[in-house]
Design a protein around this motif. Structure first.
Motif, PDB file in Angstrom:
ATOM      1  N   GLY A 139       0.802  -1.222   0.000  1.00  0.00           N
ATOM      2  CA  GLY A 139       0.000   0.000   0.000  1.00  0.00           C
ATOM      3  C   GLY A 139       0.828   1.260   0.000  1.00  0.00           C
ATOM      4  O   GLY A 139       2.028   1.257  -0.318  1.00  0.00           O
ATOM      5  N   LEU A 140       0.185   2.361   0.378  1.00  0.00           N
ATOM      6  CA  LEU A 140       0.831   3.668   0.370  1.00  0.00           C
ATOM      7  C   LEU A 140       0.487   4.445   1.633  1.00  0.00           C
ATOM      8  O   LEU A 140      -0.621   4.350   2.153  1.00  0.00           O
ATOM      9  CB  LEU A 140       0.362   4.494  -0.837  1.00  0.00           C
ATOM     10  N   ILE A 141       1.449   5.221   2.096  1.00  0.00           N
ATOM     11  CA  ILE A 141       1.203   6.274   3.072  1.00  0.00           C
ATOM     12  C   ILE A 141       1.104   7.559   2.263  1.00  0.00           C
ATOM     13  O   ILE A 141       2.017   7.894   1.501  1.00  0.00           O
ATOM     14  CB  ILE A 141       2.362   6.389   4.081  1.00  0.00           C
ATOM     15  N   LEU A 142      -0.006   8.274   2.389  1.00  0.00           N
ATOM     16  CA  LEU A 142      -0.236   9.477   1.581  1.00  0.00           C
ATOM     17  C   LEU A 142      -0.365  10.705   2.482  1.00  0.00           C
ATOM     18  O   LEU A 142      -1.253  10.766   3.331  1.00  0.00           O
ATOM     19  CB  LEU A 142      -1.508   9.318   0.751  1.00  0.00           C
ATOM     20  N   LEU A 143       0.531  11.652   2.295  1.00  0.00           N
ATOM     21  CA  LEU A 143       0.511  12.915   3.028  1.00  0.00           C
ATOM     22  C   LEU A 143       0.029  14.010   2.088  1.00  0.00           C
ATOM     23  O   LEU A 143       0.516  14.124   0.972  1.00  0.00           O
ATOM     24  CB  LEU A 143       1.912  13.243   3.538  1.00  0.00           C
ATOM     25  N   ASP A 144      -0.921  14.818   2.545  1.00  0.00           N
ATOM     26  CA  ASP A 144      -1.509  15.864   1.703  1.00  0.00           C
ATOM     27  C   ASP A 144      -1.538  17.171   2.503  1.00  0.00           C
ATOM     28  O   ASP A 144      -2.200  17.264   3.528  1.00  0.00           O
ATOM     29  CB  ASP A 144      -2.931  15.454   1.300  1.00  0.00           C
TER      30      ASP A 144
END
Length: 412
Positions: free
Chosen positions: A299-304
């Motif tokens: 998966g992914l860690i997504l920072l916005d």
């Protein structure tokens, strides 16, 4: 809450969760038939099939399913993901058997007739057209394309207009035949259950799912790429800093729990590290969010982050500095305990309704993760600041990220 698992001779997995005095019962059907399983030129097939399943079956005319579910006092919904797809019916407890018959009839024997197919294709194409106009969706898909190509995870679940236009009913029937089979499917029923629930399920049409003749091909692990890119995005308001990191596959439940704790330490609440420092104190960012995209093949860690254009450079530097310092005793035991409490609360909040319980148990069973529904709360105690420093904070190293800077399109 009493939870039991078993399998039918055709390989289908069954889960029941008896929740006494629950006002509604959820019947949730899961299938390993998400967009991950689409072949070349099939992009959008899984989502399109979800639409077509509601267009009638061998014994249900178009619209008849919805009318019958509503007559039971119930409702239905569905969702297609990257890994899987699921359909649920929510009914009063005394209507459980009728609800199960309806959803299985719809799912196992879809008609997929040409006229309805062509009409629904236009609906799906319109959904795609609307989606690709949304700035948030444009940014998200650009990020996935950059860091996950050529993996199927890098492509939109809806597909694109060219691939969807080319799909025909014969292809869709074959996709359904190949993927909606015993070992690929799980049925979960959660609520105030009738005493004969086991007999109801064992003698239902679920047993008519065909036994799979060969295992579904295991798709290769997502190959994450780090990098840096700037993009101008039409209709975007403000500047966005997006960072993506590699997250372990969904089966690594302990590590994912650690990542959830770390994300909470960083960004959840006014006293979280980045929010406190960069929004509340220095006022150089407007908002920040971290999301974990938990996927079977990685998966992914997504920072916005949202900020003004004049604060872009300083915000990027400050965020990177905080992330670099994470494993150098920046996080205190007080930070950790606060985050643990929030994560525990979120787990409890996510399991308040029969729909949430059925969804969680159904997904776990589909992917062979038979565990107590509150096991993650017991696992929280594993995480200490030293273990986070060793195993989790390195995941957030800015040098291992793909960074996308999204800026508004300048009008001339």
């Amino acid at each position: 809450m009493n939870v039991n698992h078993w399998s039918l001779p055709n390989g289908a997995t069954c889960v029941v969760a008896d929740i006494e005095q629950s006002t509604l019962t959820c019947i949730d059907f899961w299938c390993k038939g998400g967009s991950l399983y689409e072949m070349k030129d099939e992009e959008g097939m899984a989502h399109f099939l979800e639409h077509m399943i509601f267009k009638g079956s061998k014994n249900l005319k178009e619209g008849e399913f919805d009318l019958k579910v509503e007559s039971l006092g119930g409702s239905s919904n569905a969702a297609t993901g990257l890994d899987d797809v699921h359909y649920h019916v929510l009914v009063p407890p005394e209507k459980t058997e009728e609800g199960l018959k309806l959803i299985l009839e719809l799912l196992l024997f879809p008609r997929i007739e040409k006229d309805a197919f062509e009409m629904e294709k236009e609906v799906v194409l319109e959904e795609i057209a609307q989606n690709i106009e949304q700035p948030d969706e444009i940014i998200y898909m650009k990020l996935l394309k950059e860091c996950l190509t050529p993996h199927r995870y890098s492509k939109p679940i809806l597909g694109d207009k060219n691939t969807v236009k080319s799909i025909n009913p014969k292809q869709m029937k074959l996709f359904h035949k190949n993927h909606y089979v015993g070992k690929n499917c799980t049925l979960c029923v959660a609520g105030d259950l009738p005493s004969e629930i086991y007999s109801i399920i064992n003698n239902s049409k679920l047993k008519e799912l065909k036994t799979i003749s060969k295992e579904t091909a295991i798709r290769y692990k997502a190959n994450f790429k780090k990098g840096y890119k700037k993009e101008t995005i039409p209709r975007l308001e403000g500047v966005r800093i997006l960072k993506a990191w590699e997250l372990p596959p969904a089966e690594e439940q302990i590590l994912i729990l650690g990542a959830e704790i770390a994300a909470t330490i960083l960004c959840e609440g006014k006293s979280s590290i980045i929010v406190k420092e960069l929004r509340e104190k220095k006022r150089i960012i407007e908002s920040i969010d971290i999301d974990l995209q938990i996927l079977e093949k990685g998966g992914l860690i997504l920072l916005d982050v949202s900020c003004s254009e004049e604060n872009l450079k300083i915000a990027e530097i400050e965020i990177n500095n905080i992330l670099k310092e994470l494993s150098k005793d920046l996080v205190t035991n007080k930070d950790l305990e606060r985050a643990k409490k929030l994560v525990i609360n979120n787990i409890y909040f996510s399991l308040e309704l029969s729909t949430q319980i059925a969804s969680t148990l159904g997904n776990q069973a589909l992917w062979g993760r038979h565990q107590a529904i509150l096991k993650s709360i017991d696992d929280i105690s594993y995480w200490t600041t030293s273990r986070l420093n060793e195993l989790i904070f390195p995941l957030f190293n800015p040098e291992n990220a793909f960074t996308l800077i999204a800026e508004p399109e300048k009008l001339i």
